[in-house]
Scaffold this motif. Structure first.
Motif, short mmCIF file in Angstrom:
data_model
loop_
_atom_site.label_atom_id
_atom_site.label_comp_id
_atom_site.label_asym_id
_atom_site.label_seq_id
_atom_site.Cartn_x
_atom_site.Cartn_y
_atom_site.Cartn_z
N ILE A 28 -4.98 24.28 2.47
CA ILE A 28 -3.49 24.10 0.77
C ILE A 28 -3.74 22.70 0.00
N ALA A 30 -0.80 19.50 -1.05
CA ALA A 30 0.85 19.25 -1.19
C ALA A 30 0.27 18.07 -2.71
N GLY A 31 0.31 16.74 -2.14
CA GLY A 31 0.38 16.01 -2.88
C GLY A 31 -1.44 15.60 -2.91
N GLY A 32 -1.78 16.00 -1.72
CA GLY A 32 -3.45 15.46 -2.02
C GLY A 32 -4.00 14.55 -1.70
N THR A 33 -3.49 13.72 -1.42
CA THR A 33 -3.55 12.62 -1.38
C THR A 33 -4.46 12.39 -0.20
N ASP A 34 -4.65 12.96 0.93
CA ASP A 34 -5.45 13.38 1.90
C ASP A 34 -6.82 14.80 2.20
N LEU A 35 -5.86 15.39 1.36
CA LEU A 35 -6.92 16.25 1.11
C LEU A 35 -7.86 16.09 0.07
N THR A 110 3.74 14.01 0.12
CA THR A 110 4.63 14.54 0.75
C THR A 110 5.15 14.43 2.46
N ASN A 114 2.39 14.49 4.85
CA ASN A 114 2.09 13.71 6.06
C ASN A 114 1.94 13.67 7.77
N GLN A 117 -1.98 15.49 8.09
CA GLN A 117 -2.96 15.31 7.83
C GLN A 117 -4.19 15.27 8.85
N ASP A 164 2.54 7.57 10.16
CA ASP A 164 3.40 7.44 10.28
C ASP A 164 4.83 8.53 10.11
N VAL A 212 4.05 25.09 6.39
CA VAL A 212 5.13 24.80 6.58
C VAL A 212 5.92 24.19 5.93
N LYS A 231 5.86 -0.44 13.25
CA LYS A 231 4.52 -0.87 13.01
C LYS A 231 3.61 -1.75 12.77
C1 LIG Z 1 -5.51 4.76 1.13
C2 LIG Z 1 -4.73 5.64 1.78
C3 LIG Z 1 -3.47 5.07 2.55
C4 LIG Z 1 -2.54 5.47 3.65
N1 LIG Z 1 -1.99 4.73 4.66
C5 LIG Z 1 -1.87 5.68 5.32
C6 LIG Z 1 0.06 5.36 5.81
O1 LIG Z 1 0.06 4.13 6.66
N2 LIG Z 1 0.66 6.06 6.89
C7 LIG Z 1 0.50 7.76 7.36
O2 LIG Z 1 1.44 8.31 7.91
N3 LIG Z 1 -0.41 8.53 6.11
C8 LIG Z 1 -1.16 7.22 5.26
N4 LIG Z 1 -1.90 8.30 4.63
C9 LIG Z 1 -2.13 9.10 4.42
C10 LIG Z 1 -1.58 10.86 3.21
O3 LIG Z 1 -2.45 10.10 2.00
C11 LIG Z 1 -0.54 10.35 3.26
O4 LIG Z 1 0.22 10.56 4.54
C12 LIG Z 1 0.39 11.25 2.49
O5 LIG Z 1 1.81 11.66 3.04
C13 LIG Z 1 -0.45 13.30 3.03
O6 LIG Z 1 0.06 13.95 2.08
P1 LIG Z 1 0.09 14.25 0.75
O7 LIG Z 1 0.95 15.88 0.44
O8 LIG Z 1 -1.37 13.81 -0.26
O9 LIG Z 1 -1.10 15.79 1.32
P2 LIG Z 1 -2.43 16.09 1.40
O10 LIG Z 1 -3.41 15.36 0.89
O11 LIG Z 1 -1.57 17.73 0.18
O12 LIG Z 1 -2.33 17.12 2.69
C14 LIG Z 1 -2.74 16.36 3.88
C15 LIG Z 1 -3.57 17.65 4.92
O13 LIG Z 1 -2.48 18.56 5.37
C16 LIG Z 1 -2.41 20.45 5.09
N5 LIG Z 1 -0.70 20.31 4.05
C17 LIG Z 1 -0.13 19.66 3.55
N6 LIG Z 1 1.25 20.30 3.10
C18 LIG Z 1 1.30 21.10 4.41
C19 LIG Z 1 2.31 21.79 4.37
N7 LIG Z 1 3.34 22.19 3.51
N8 LIG Z 1 2.00 23.27 5.47
C20 LIG Z 1 0.43 23.30 5.84
N9 LIG Z 1 -0.22 22.65 6.37
C21 LIG Z 1 -0.23 21.47 4.86
C22 LIG Z 1 -2.99 20.12 3.74
O14 LIG Z 1 -3.80 21.55 4.14
C23 LIG Z 1 -4.46 18.86 4.34
O15 LIG Z 1 -4.82 19.47 5.54
C24 LIG Z 1 -3.08 7.82 3.22
C25 LIG Z 1 -3.71 7.87 2.71
C26 LIG Z 1 -4.28 7.11 1.48
C27 LIG Z 1 -5.72 7.34 0.90
#
Ligand SMILES: Cc1cc2nc3c(=O)[nH]c(=O)nc-3n(C[C@H](O)[C@H](O)[C@H](O)COP(=O)(O)OP(=O)(O)OC[C@H]3O[C@@H](n4cnc5c(N)ncnc54)[C@H](O)[C@@H]3O)c2cc1C
Length: 331
Positions: A28, A30-35, A110, A114, A117, A164, A212, A231
């Protein structure tokens, strides 16, 4: 390292999204910031990336019939930081979301992403075939374990849960709605996370074909509520928690009637501290209670060679946050 080849699909309905993620090697987006970081670093193999971006029904914050709140999994973190009902009734969540990463990442990331991740252990994210990636060894146990856990490893894997918002949501007794091919189910967030002793290759109870869809918060308690998230990080810029505390305390007259305290940066899952909760419930929040709570927060902690500094850190965090609340009653 270059990006691996994968196909990219943007389903138009939840049903179609579930069908798409049911094929082997699908993930999946979502925002892709972790994926995207995981793909770039080759943490796992992906054949297909399934974007949720067209599923508008997964966005937004609204009140539920029982007076609680429903937050769609695709809601950007910035919307949670700025939401009036979240700030008013669930301040621990607004504060936790505001502590995530940087403004850019809070715009893109998202709530669903979050809480789902992947861990940040540098062995797991690096070129080490560790237990969590199907290997035979945890490299952190006797390695560079400065940022690893002091609770809940089961002597198997020493990651810390990175989110967080999850500790705050757990302190607030949130549930997650999960949609799968046959049905949807509601699970308390407390039952959502998996300890390494149960399954070292999974962080959550999600099956590969489940999504989710929303996070549900119960109606806020009726007593005098104090909730927050604090934190501590190594740098005064974006960084994950070295140690953190989410708390919800409900006071009746001058005593604590109910306490939920969840630690971040402490364990492979958001770590509910029952010893602290027990030290608080039915007590007045005086100096003796604060001292007792700050002693028991590290009861049963098992620090590694390089992370013993987390013991005084957690003790100090509990002491400072509880003292702040006690003083707020005097003003
Ligand atoms: C430089 C950097 C700093 C960061 N600092 C922090 C921090 O201080 N605190 C913190 O909490 N996080 C941090 N993050 C982590 C993360 O980027 C964020 O937590 C963000 O909210 C992840 O959301 P996303 O929508 O981009 O997730 P995505 O990258 O799209 O997804 C993350 C994971 O969750 C899965 N996923 C996404 N949505 C769903 C869903 N609806 N159902 C099931 N699985 C799903 C995806 O398949 C993937 O494995 C950081 C990331 C980076 C790159």
């Amino acid at each position: 390292m270059t990006m691996p080849n994968f196909s990219y699909v943007r389903p138009k309905s939840l049903k179609e999204a579930i069908q798409q993620i049911s094929s082997k090697g699908a993930r999946i987006h979502a925002g892709g910031t972790d994926l995207l970081g995981c793909l770039h670093d080759d943490v796992f193999q992906v054949k297909k990336v399934v974007s949720l971006s067209r599923l508008d029904e997964l966005r937004g914050i609204r009140q539920t019939k029982d007076g609680g709140l429903r937050i769609g999994a695709l809601t950007p973190l910035v919307d949670i930081v700025n939401s009036k009902p979240v700030k008013e009734h669930y301040p621990a969540l607004a504060q936790a979301a505001s502590e995530v990463a940087s403004p850019q990442l809070r715009n893109q990331g998202t709530l669903g992403g979050n809480i789902c991740q992947k861990p940040r252990c540098w062995y797991y994210r690096g070129e080490f075939h560790c237990l969590r990636k199907g290997g035979s060894k945890c490299f952190a146990e006797n390695g560079e374990n400065h940022y690893h856990c002091i609770f809940g490893s089961g002597h198997v894997c020493y990651i810390v849960h990175p989110s967080d918002t999850a500790p705050a949501l757990m302190a607030l007794e949130a549930s997650v709605r999960i949609a799968g091919p046959k049905s949807t189910k509601l699970a308390p967030l407390e039952a959502f996370y998996v300890l390494p002793g149960s399954n070292v290759e999974k962080e959550t109870a999600l099956e590969p074909n489940e999504i989710v869809t929303e996070i549900l918060l119960p109606p806020p308690g009726k007593g005098d509520l104090r909730s927050g998230y604090r934190k501590v990080r190594a740098r005064n810029s974006w960084d994950f928690a070295l140690a953190g505390i989410a708390f919800v305390l409900e006071f009746k007259v001058d005593r604590i009637e109910k306490a939920r305290v969840v630690l971040s940066g402490a364990a492979p899952i958001p770590w509910r501290s029952k010893p602290v909760e027990d030290a608080l419930v039915a007590k007045r929040l005086n100096a003796g209670t604060v001292e007792r709570a700050s002693e028991v927060v590290v009861k049963d902690a098992e620090p590694l060679e390089h992370n013993g500094y987390k013991i005084p850190l957690f003790r100090g965090l509990i002491e400072e946050e509880l003292t702040k609340i006690a003083e707020s009653f005097k003003t």
